[in-house]
Each structure stands twice: as C-alpha cells, then as structure tokens.
Design an enzyme around this catalytic site. Structure first.
Site, PDB file in Angstrom:
ATOM      1  N   GLY A 104      -1.438   6.408   4.814  1.00  0.00           N
ATOM      2  CA  GLY A 104      -2.731   6.247   4.156  1.00  0.00           C
ATOM      3  C   GLY A 104      -3.347   7.578   3.773  1.00  0.00           C
ATOM      4  O   GLY A 104      -2.755   8.640   4.005  1.00  0.00           O
ATOM      5  N   HIS A 129      10.751 -15.362 -26.795  1.00  0.00           N
ATOM      6  CA  HIS A 129      12.063 -15.575 -26.174  1.00  0.00           C
ATOM      7  C   HIS A 129      13.074 -14.630 -26.805  1.00  0.00           C
ATOM      8  O   HIS A 129      13.079 -14.482 -28.027  1.00  0.00           O
ATOM      9  CB  HIS A 129      12.516 -17.018 -26.391  1.00  0.00           C
ATOM     10  CG  HIS A 129      13.881 -17.284 -25.847  1.00  0.00           C
ATOM     11  ND1 HIS A 129      14.113 -17.414 -24.492  1.00  0.00           N
ATOM     12  CD2 HIS A 129      15.086 -17.396 -26.470  1.00  0.00           C
ATOM     13  CE1 HIS A 129      15.416 -17.620 -24.308  1.00  0.00           C
ATOM     14  NE2 HIS A 129      16.028 -17.601 -25.487  1.00  0.00           N
ATOM     15  N   ILE A 135       3.546   4.614  -0.600  1.00  0.00           N
ATOM     16  CA  ILE A 135       4.274   5.888  -0.651  1.00  0.00           C
ATOM     17  C   ILE A 135       5.594   5.785   0.106  1.00  0.00           C
ATOM     18  O   ILE A 135       6.640   6.223  -0.381  1.00  0.00           O
ATOM     19  CB  ILE A 135       3.407   7.035  -0.086  1.00  0.00           C
ATOM     20  CG1 ILE A 135       2.236   7.309  -1.040  1.00  0.00           C
ATOM     21  CG2 ILE A 135       4.239   8.304   0.132  1.00  0.00           C
ATOM     22  CD1 ILE A 135       1.251   8.358  -0.576  1.00  0.00           C
ATOM     23  N   ALA A 167       5.252   1.805   5.886  1.00  0.00           N
ATOM     24  CA  ALA A 167       5.939   1.045   4.819  1.00  0.00           C
ATOM     25  C   ALA A 167       4.916   0.538   3.814  1.00  0.00           C
ATOM     26  O   ALA A 167       4.836  -0.655   3.511  1.00  0.00           O
ATOM     27  CB  ALA A 167       6.730  -0.112   5.416  1.00  0.00           C
ATOM     28  N   SER A 203      -8.883  12.191  -2.399  1.00  0.00           N
ATOM     29  CA  SER A 203      -8.445  12.020  -1.009  1.00  0.00           C
ATOM     30  C   SER A 203      -7.263  12.933  -0.713  1.00  0.00           C
ATOM     31  O   SER A 203      -6.679  13.521  -1.618  1.00  0.00           O
ATOM     32  CB  SER A 203      -8.028  10.560  -0.797  1.00  0.00           C
ATOM     33  OG  SER A 203      -6.937  10.248  -1.648  1.00  0.00           O
TER      34      SER A 203
HETATM   35  P1  FAD Z   1      -8.005  12.748  -7.180  1.00  0.00           P
HETATM   36  O1  FAD Z   1      -6.953  12.411  -8.138  1.00  0.00           O
HETATM   37  O2  FAD Z   1      -7.644  12.988  -5.767  1.00  0.00           O
HETATM   38  O3  FAD Z   1      -8.723  14.041  -7.772  1.00  0.00           O
HETATM   39  C1  FAD Z   1      -9.722  14.711  -7.074  1.00  0.00           C
HETATM   40  C2  FAD Z   1      -9.818  16.126  -7.578  1.00  0.00           C
HETATM   41  O4  FAD Z   1     -10.953  16.735  -6.956  1.00  0.00           O
HETATM   42  C3  FAD Z   1      -8.628  17.004  -7.200  1.00  0.00           C
HETATM   43  O5  FAD Z   1      -8.083  17.574  -8.373  1.00  0.00           O
HETATM   44  C4  FAD Z   1      -9.195  18.075  -6.282  1.00  0.00           C
HETATM   45  O6  FAD Z   1      -8.609  19.346  -6.505  1.00  0.00           O
HETATM   46  C5  FAD Z   1     -10.661  18.085  -6.668  1.00  0.00           C
HETATM   47  N1  FAD Z   1     -11.565  18.511  -5.608  1.00  0.00           N
HETATM   48  C6  FAD Z   1     -11.675  18.003  -4.350  1.00  0.00           C
HETATM   49  N2  FAD Z   1     -12.688  18.614  -3.684  1.00  0.00           N
HETATM   50  C7  FAD Z   1     -13.218  19.509  -4.553  1.00  0.00           C
HETATM   51  C8  FAD Z   1     -14.296  20.426  -4.462  1.00  0.00           C
HETATM   52  N3  FAD Z   1     -15.040  20.553  -3.371  1.00  0.00           N
HETATM   53  N4  FAD Z   1     -14.567  21.204  -5.546  1.00  0.00           N
HETATM   54  C9  FAD Z   1     -13.817  21.104  -6.675  1.00  0.00           C
HETATM   55  N5  FAD Z   1     -12.812  20.235  -6.810  1.00  0.00           N
HETATM   56  C10 FAD Z   1     -12.521  19.444  -5.766  1.00  0.00           C
HETATM   57  N6  FAD Z   1      -2.245   5.459  -7.962  1.00  0.00           N
HETATM   58  C11 FAD Z   1      -1.908   4.600  -8.949  1.00  0.00           C
HETATM   59  O7  FAD Z   1      -2.777   3.916  -9.492  1.00  0.00           O
HETATM   60  N7  FAD Z   1      -0.610   4.476  -9.364  1.00  0.00           N
HETATM   61  C12 FAD Z   1       0.386   5.190  -8.802  1.00  0.00           C
HETATM   62  O8  FAD Z   1       1.540   5.054  -9.201  1.00  0.00           O
HETATM   63  C13 FAD Z   1       0.063   6.095  -7.762  1.00  0.00           C
HETATM   64  N8  FAD Z   1       1.026   6.825  -7.171  1.00  0.00           N
HETATM   65  C14 FAD Z   1       0.679   7.720  -6.198  1.00  0.00           C
HETATM   66  C15 FAD Z   1       1.699   8.451  -5.603  1.00  0.00           C
HETATM   67  C16 FAD Z   1       1.403   9.357  -4.612  1.00  0.00           C
HETATM   68  C17 FAD Z   1       2.508  10.159  -3.981  1.00  0.00           C
HETATM   69  C18 FAD Z   1       0.052   9.548  -4.222  1.00  0.00           C
HETATM   70  C19 FAD Z   1      -0.298  10.562  -3.181  1.00  0.00           C
HETATM   71  C20 FAD Z   1      -0.971   8.811  -4.805  1.00  0.00           C
HETATM   72  C21 FAD Z   1      -0.658   7.886  -5.789  1.00  0.00           C
HETATM   73  N9  FAD Z   1      -1.635   7.100  -6.394  1.00  0.00           N
HETATM   74  C22 FAD Z   1      -1.296   6.208  -7.370  1.00  0.00           C
HETATM   75  C23 FAD Z   1      -3.041   7.206  -6.006  1.00  0.00           C
HETATM   76  C24 FAD Z   1      -3.811   8.062  -7.031  1.00  0.00           C
HETATM   77  O9  FAD Z   1      -3.207   9.326  -7.114  1.00  0.00           O
HETATM   78  C25 FAD Z   1      -5.261   8.189  -6.604  1.00  0.00           C
HETATM   79  O10 FAD Z   1      -5.812   6.908  -6.394  1.00  0.00           O
HETATM   80  C26 FAD Z   1      -6.068   8.897  -7.682  1.00  0.00           C
HETATM   81  O11 FAD Z   1      -5.556  10.188  -7.914  1.00  0.00           O
HETATM   82  C27 FAD Z   1      -7.530   9.000  -7.274  1.00  0.00           C
HETATM   83  O12 FAD Z   1      -8.236   9.611  -8.296  1.00  0.00           O
HETATM   84  P2  FAD Z   1      -9.582  10.412  -8.001  1.00  0.00           P
HETATM   85  O13 FAD Z   1     -10.062  10.875  -9.339  1.00  0.00           O
HETATM   86  O14 FAD Z   1     -10.492   9.617  -7.168  1.00  0.00           O
HETATM   87  O15 FAD Z   1      -9.173  11.678  -7.118  1.00  0.00           O
HETATM   88  P1  NAD Z   2      -0.672   2.673   2.474  1.00  0.00           P
HETATM   89  O1  NAD Z   2      -1.995   2.284   2.977  1.00  0.00           O
HETATM   90  O2  NAD Z   2      -0.156   2.068   1.240  1.00  0.00           O
HETATM   91  O3  NAD Z   2       0.430   2.407   3.590  1.00  0.00           O
HETATM   92  C1  NAD Z   2       0.337   2.984   4.852  1.00  0.00           C
HETATM   93  C2  NAD Z   2       1.259   2.228   5.772  1.00  0.00           C
HETATM   94  O4  NAD Z   2       1.346   2.938   6.982  1.00  0.00           O
HETATM   95  C3  NAD Z   2       0.750   0.828   6.089  1.00  0.00           C
HETATM   96  O5  NAD Z   2       1.793  -0.093   5.946  1.00  0.00           O
HETATM   97  C4  NAD Z   2       0.291   0.966   7.523  1.00  0.00           C
HETATM   98  O6  NAD Z   2       0.386  -0.244   8.256  1.00  0.00           O
HETATM   99  C5  NAD Z   2       1.265   2.018   8.041  1.00  0.00           C
HETATM  100  N1  NAD Z   2       0.810   2.732   9.224  1.00  0.00           N
HETATM  101  C6  NAD Z   2      -0.438   3.149   9.522  1.00  0.00           C
HETATM  102  N2  NAD Z   2      -0.445   3.762  10.722  1.00  0.00           N
HETATM  103  C7  NAD Z   2       0.837   3.741  11.182  1.00  0.00           C
HETATM  104  C8  NAD Z   2       1.483   4.204  12.362  1.00  0.00           C
HETATM  105  N3  NAD Z   2       0.793   4.813  13.297  1.00  0.00           N
HETATM  106  N4  NAD Z   2       2.809   4.026  12.494  1.00  0.00           N
HETATM  107  C9  NAD Z   2       3.519   3.388  11.520  1.00  0.00           C
HETATM  108  N5  NAD Z   2       2.948   2.912  10.383  1.00  0.00           N
HETATM  109  C10 NAD Z   2       1.639   3.091  10.225  1.00  0.00           C
HETATM  110  O7  NAD Z   2      -0.726   4.281   2.360  1.00  0.00           O
HETATM  111  P2  NAD Z   2       0.280   5.323   1.695  1.00  0.00           P
HETATM  112  O8  NAD Z   2       1.592   4.720   1.457  1.00  0.00           O
HETATM  113  O9  NAD Z   2       0.152   6.556   2.508  1.00  0.00           O
HETATM  114  O10 NAD Z   2      -0.410   5.585   0.305  1.00  0.00           O
HETATM  115  C11 NAD Z   2      -1.773   6.008   0.244  1.00  0.00           C
HETATM  116  C12 NAD Z   2      -2.454   5.364  -0.903  1.00  0.00           C
HETATM  117  O11 NAD Z   2      -2.053   5.988  -2.114  1.00  0.00           O
HETATM  118  C13 NAD Z   2      -2.095   3.907  -1.072  1.00  0.00           C
HETATM  119  O12 NAD Z   2      -2.915   3.077  -0.299  1.00  0.00           O
HETATM  120  C14 NAD Z   2      -2.325   3.680  -2.519  1.00  0.00           C
HETATM  121  O13 NAD Z   2      -3.667   3.341  -2.709  1.00  0.00           O
HETATM  122  C15 NAD Z   2      -2.033   5.032  -3.138  1.00  0.00           C
HETATM  123  N6  NAD Z   2      -0.701   4.995  -3.769  1.00  0.00           N
HETATM  124  C16 NAD Z   2      -0.498   4.122  -4.787  1.00  0.00           C
HETATM  125  C17 NAD Z   2       0.729   4.045  -5.394  1.00  0.00           C
HETATM  126  C18 NAD Z   2       0.915   3.083  -6.518  1.00  0.00           C
HETATM  127  O14 NAD Z   2      -0.079   2.605  -7.051  1.00  0.00           O
HETATM  128  N7  NAD Z   2       2.146   2.785  -6.906  1.00  0.00           N
HETATM  129  C19 NAD Z   2       1.772   4.839  -4.960  1.00  0.00           C
HETATM  130  C20 NAD Z   2       1.553   5.713  -3.911  1.00  0.00           C
HETATM  131  C21 NAD Z   2       0.300   5.786  -3.318  1.00  0.00           C
END
Ligand code: FAD
Ligand code: NAD
Length: 471
Positions: free
Chosen positions: A277, A450, A190, A187, A151
C-alpha cells in the site's frame, strides 16, 4: 518571484495536480504548479503507471515470442533477453511523457516552479506558500492552493527498506539484473503487476499475502479465478502469510535476503519487493499550522468541494485517500478547479474503474457481488466466458470472463467485472453505461461489432436475463 501572486497555486505536478492546473488555466486563472521533482507528471509518470506498463508490455512480448509465436506459424531461434535495452525503452517512454506534460504546462502559460513547497501565513485574501529549492527560499502568494502531493510506498514494522535489495516498486522498476529469487510482499496491484514482470523475465517469484485472497476490494469470484491463472503462470502465491520482517543476509558465499513469516520457515531470496500500500505525503507541508485536518493515517480531510477548513486550501488525489489511482486524481483535480471557479462539483465514485494490467487483465467498475450481498441489494448476475467468443478464439486469448451485476427490479447495472485480455480497455463501455444509469437491457440492445472481445459484454448482459446466445 518573491511576492508574485496567483489565482491558484498547485503543490504537486502529478496527474491530479497538473490536470488541475491545466483546467484552471483554461478557465482563465493565473496558475502556478510547484513540484520538488524536476520532471513533471508525478509518481504516475516517473515511477508508477507508465514505467510499470512499459515493462509489462515488453515482458509480455517476450513471453509471446517465446511461447505463442510458433502456434501462429512464426519460426524464430532462441529469444534472449537484453534487460538493459528493455529498461532503456521504459526510460525513453517516461522521458517523452514527462517532457510532454512540461510542454502542456508551458503551452497553457502555467508557471512551473521546482522546489519543495509548504503553506505559510495568510495575508488578507492571499495565502503564502514558501518554496525551498537548494539553498534558496522564495515566498509566493495565491488566492487558492490545491495540495496534490500524492503518496509514497508504505512499509512494515521489521522491514528496513535499504533502497536496494529490500525495496519498493521504485527499485523493482529498475533492477539491473533479473533476480533469481524475488519475494513480493502484498498481492495487490503492485505485487501482481511487478511480480508478473519479473516472473516473465525469469525470476522465481513468491508472493506473500496477509489476507486469504489476492486483490482485496476486487470481486472475490474474479480474484479467485485470476489467482489460479497467475499461479499457473508461475507465481508462487501464498495466502494468509504474516510477514514479521526482512533483512539483508551477507554471508561469505553470497549476499541475499531473508524474509521471516509467522509460523513458517524463513524464506531466502535475492531481492524483496514491499508492496503493501501507499502512505499519503502530508508531512512537512505546514498543514496543521494552517488548520488542515488529517485522519490517523495522514490522509487530508476535505468536504465535497475538496475544501479543507483552512480558507482557500483544497486537496485532491492520493493524499486525500479513496482509490489511489491516477484517473481518480485527475477527476478530482478538474472537479476541484471547477468548484473554485464557481462551478458545479461532482464525481461519481461508483463509476471509477480499477484495472490490474496483468495478462489477463483484471478490470472492474461499480459494486462487487460481496458488497451487494452485504448491503442487501437484490441483484441478478450474468457471466460470459471469453472462450465462447470468436475473436478470442482467433487471437488465442481464451482465459477469463465478463460478469455483470444488475439490480433485480430496475435492471440498472450496478457492477461489471472482467478478467481477460484487454479487460482494461473493455471496461470503458461499462463505465459509460454506469455513468449514464444504463440497464443490462440497454447494454444488450446496443450493437457490438463482430468479431470483437466486447461481444462478451453484450452476452453477459443478455445472460443477466437468461438469454445469452452463444452459450
Ligand atoms: P502523485 O502522482 O504522487 O504526484 C505528487 C507530486 O507531488 C509528486 O511529483 C511529488 O514530487 C510532489 N510533491 C510532494 N510533496 C511535495 C512538496 N512538499 N512540494 C512540492 N512537490 C511535492 N494508477 C493508475 O490509475 N493506473 C496505474 O496503472 C497505476 N500504476 C501504478 C504503478 C505503480 C508502481 C505505482 C507506485 C502507482 C501506480 N498508480 C497507478 C497509482 C498512481 O501513480 C497514483 O494514484 C497517482 O500518481 C496519484 O496522483 P497524485 O497527483 O495524487 O500524486
Ligand atoms: P494494494 O493496496 O493494492 O495492495 C497491498 C496488498 O498488501 C494487499 O493485498 C494487502 O492485503 C497486502 N498486505 C498489507 N499488509 C501486508 C502484510 N503485512 N503482509 C502481507 N501482505 C500485506 O497496494 P500496492 O500494491 O502497494 O499499490 C499501492 C496503490 O497504488 C494501489 O492501491 C493502487 O491504488 C495503486 N496502483 C494502481 C495500479 C493500477 O491502477 N494498475 C498499479 C499499481 C499501483
């Protein structure tokens, strides 16, 4: 490599894709992974889970050194900030791990191909995959394809992401200076994690949330308690804010941004982090032509074996929706490959934990109290605060509590929600308990060492039966 055929080709080397590929290689399938990015590991390793946790750790250590060390008898001068060093450490952590994934692919004899992939036609039992890299194009063939393309950050109408001042998590993981005023839109995971990082580093952080609560989907009691703590830490969390737009304001005096919120004065700031999101990456993959269906948001539709209607085409991870979490993508990758190899496919989505890595952390698994009430499920609740736990007193991490929801008749654990230091590690016990169908009584009859923070879980399980010892 034109014409080379594989048993399985995975598009995307994120946690879903690379884990699926390794599992396939373990099962003896000739496997390839294609990713357009040279570094393996996907969003998670490059610009997601790992760099955000590295910055959360560094910034929390700074806070601890500045405000907690003295109480432990530590004497230090003024603690400054070398942001460049902090970023360099984060980059090193990322590089070590992405290289590690590349080595794992190599060790498992998986072809790791760099390029942008899309589905092509069908040749007998083989699916063609066209891979573009630079000016070149090659066509590969595979018996099965897993789409694991993940995504990208979503945005809002009225906001033009400029890749600089108005950006997403990717930019907020690499700001070159501490913004004086940072506005975070959203909120959720991220917004709260990266909002915490920059708040700790000295920014004045305003978090604008559309809903009347933070962390939609989390247990409301836990989310409310967490919001109070984050506010005390300095986050200016404003609920019920409809953001209408954000733009860069370039005046003679300074360059900054203005965020428009419905019914409120515009908010001026130095940077905007849009965290509302993530959108599936399902465009440009030739999916419609191949007969793969997507919902109105672009999430690929799959059956219980992660199969799409296109023969031999499967999809997993963020691109199919559900919790967008790395470990969920990994589970799906392994289960999907097991199915392709003729095995059993099962994932218990009720036992997928979610963790927000703030301080204190917010961790949960299973049902929230709201979900149980809505479903009319009879339940009993047990809660226990960390402040009554010896280890929490010793460490000084007193905030938060454990809350366990168990079925009123069977005592089966239905949900566990933890707000507290190390909640993300503590939740593993609850995940195992739910996976094995444990009851609250099973949990409290299990010995908990503990003094540990995990004793709060035992006490909360006892509290389900009105028998907490230390309260
Ligand atoms: P991705 O990790 O998105 O990997 C998809 C890959 O596909 C990418 O490397 C991309 O380059 C490649 N790709 C896309 N289209 C093509 C194409 N056409 N051809 C070739 N390659 C392509 N999740 C957690 O569980 N814990 C966390 O602490 C956490 N922290 C996060 C913090 C941030 C800031 C963000 C943005 C996300 C976080 N997430 C976290 C969410 C987590 O990163 C994703 O849920 C996870 O990476 C999804 O894995 P995936 O394999 O589906 O896709
Ligand atoms: P999120 O879905 O966690 O939160 C998005 C927030 O934005 C929600 O609270 C939503 O109500 C709010 N929102 C939506 N539209 C809005 C608007 N117009 N104005 C104000 N607020 C609005 O999404 P995220 O924080 O962008 O993270 C994306 C995804 O990445 C998460 O859903 C999570 O699955 C993944 N992620 C996971 C971790 C982790 O596991 N620790 C950390 C970072 C990201």
């Amino acid at each position: 490599m034109t014409g080379t055929s594989h048993d399985l080709l995975v598009i995307g080397a994120g946690p879903g894709g690379y884990v699926a590929a390794i599992r396939a290689a373990q099962l003896g399938l000739r496997t390839a992974v294609v990713d357009e990015h040279p570094a393996a590991g996907g969003v998670c390793l490059r610009v997601g889970c790992i760099p955000s946790k590295a910055l959360l750790e560094s910034s929390q250590r700074l806070v601890a050194a500045r405000s907690e060390l003295a109480a432990h008898g530590g004497v230090a001068g003024e603690i400054g900030l070398d942001l460049a060093a902090m970023m360099k450490r984060k980059d090193r952590v990322v590089t070590t791990l992405t290289r590690g994934v590349s080595s794992l692919l190599k060790k498992n004899s998986i072809d790791h191909i760099q390029g942008r992939a899309r589905l092509g036609g069908v040749d007998g039992e083989l699916r063609e995959i066209v891979v573009t890299a630079g000016d070149g194009e090659q066509t590969l063939q595979a018996r099965n394809v897993i789409v694991a393309t993940g995504s990208r950050p979503a945005s809002l109408p009225g906001i033009e992401l400029d890749g600089g001042r108005i950006g997403t998590s990717t930019e907020a993981l690499a700001y070159g200076e501490v913004p004086e005023r940072l506005v975070v839109i959203g909120a959720g995971y991220i917004g709260l994690e990266l909002g915490a990082v920059w708040n700790r580093l000295g920014s004045k952080v305003t978090v604008l949330e559309y809903l009347d609560r933070i962390l939609p989907g989390a247990d409301a009691e836990i989310a409310t308690a967490a919001a109070k703590i984050f506010t005390r830490q300095g986050l200016d969390i404003r609920l019920g804010c409809r953001v209408l737009g954000a733009a860069v304001k370039d005046s003679k005096e300074a360059v900054g941004c203005v965020v428009e919120v419905e019914g409120q004065d515009p908010i001026e700031c130095d940077r905007v982090l849009v965290a509302v999101g993530r959108t599936p990456l399902s465009e440009g993959l030739g999916l419609e032509e191949a007969g793969v269906a997507m919902d109105e948001h672009g999430f690929i539709q799959v059956d219980e074996r992660f199969a799409t209607p296109a023969p031999g085409v499967f999809a997993i991870g963020d691109v199919i929706g559900g919790p967008q979490l790395a470990h969920k993508a990994e589970e799906e990758g392994m289960a999907c490959v097991d199915g392709i190899a003729g095995g059993y496919v099962h994932i218990d989505y009720d036992a997928i934990p979610g963790i927000v890595y703030t301080e204190p952390e917010v961790a949960s698994v299973g049902r929230t109290e709201e979900q149980l009430r809505e479903a009319g499920t009879p339940y009993r609740k047990g809660a226990f605060p960390f402040r009554a736990i010896g280890r929490a007193r010793a460490t000084g991490s007193l905030e938060g509590f454990v809350k366990i929801l168990a079925h009123a008749e069977t005592d089966a654990i239905l949900g566990v929600h933890i707000l507290g230091s190390h909640a993300g590690d503590l939740i593993a016990e609850a995940v195992a308990a739910i996976s094995f169908g444990a009851s609250a009584e099973d949990l409290f009859r299990t010995s908990h060492a503990h003094p540990t923070l995990a004793e709060a879980i035992k006490e909360a399980a006892l509290a389900v039966h009105g028998r907490a010892i230390h309260m």
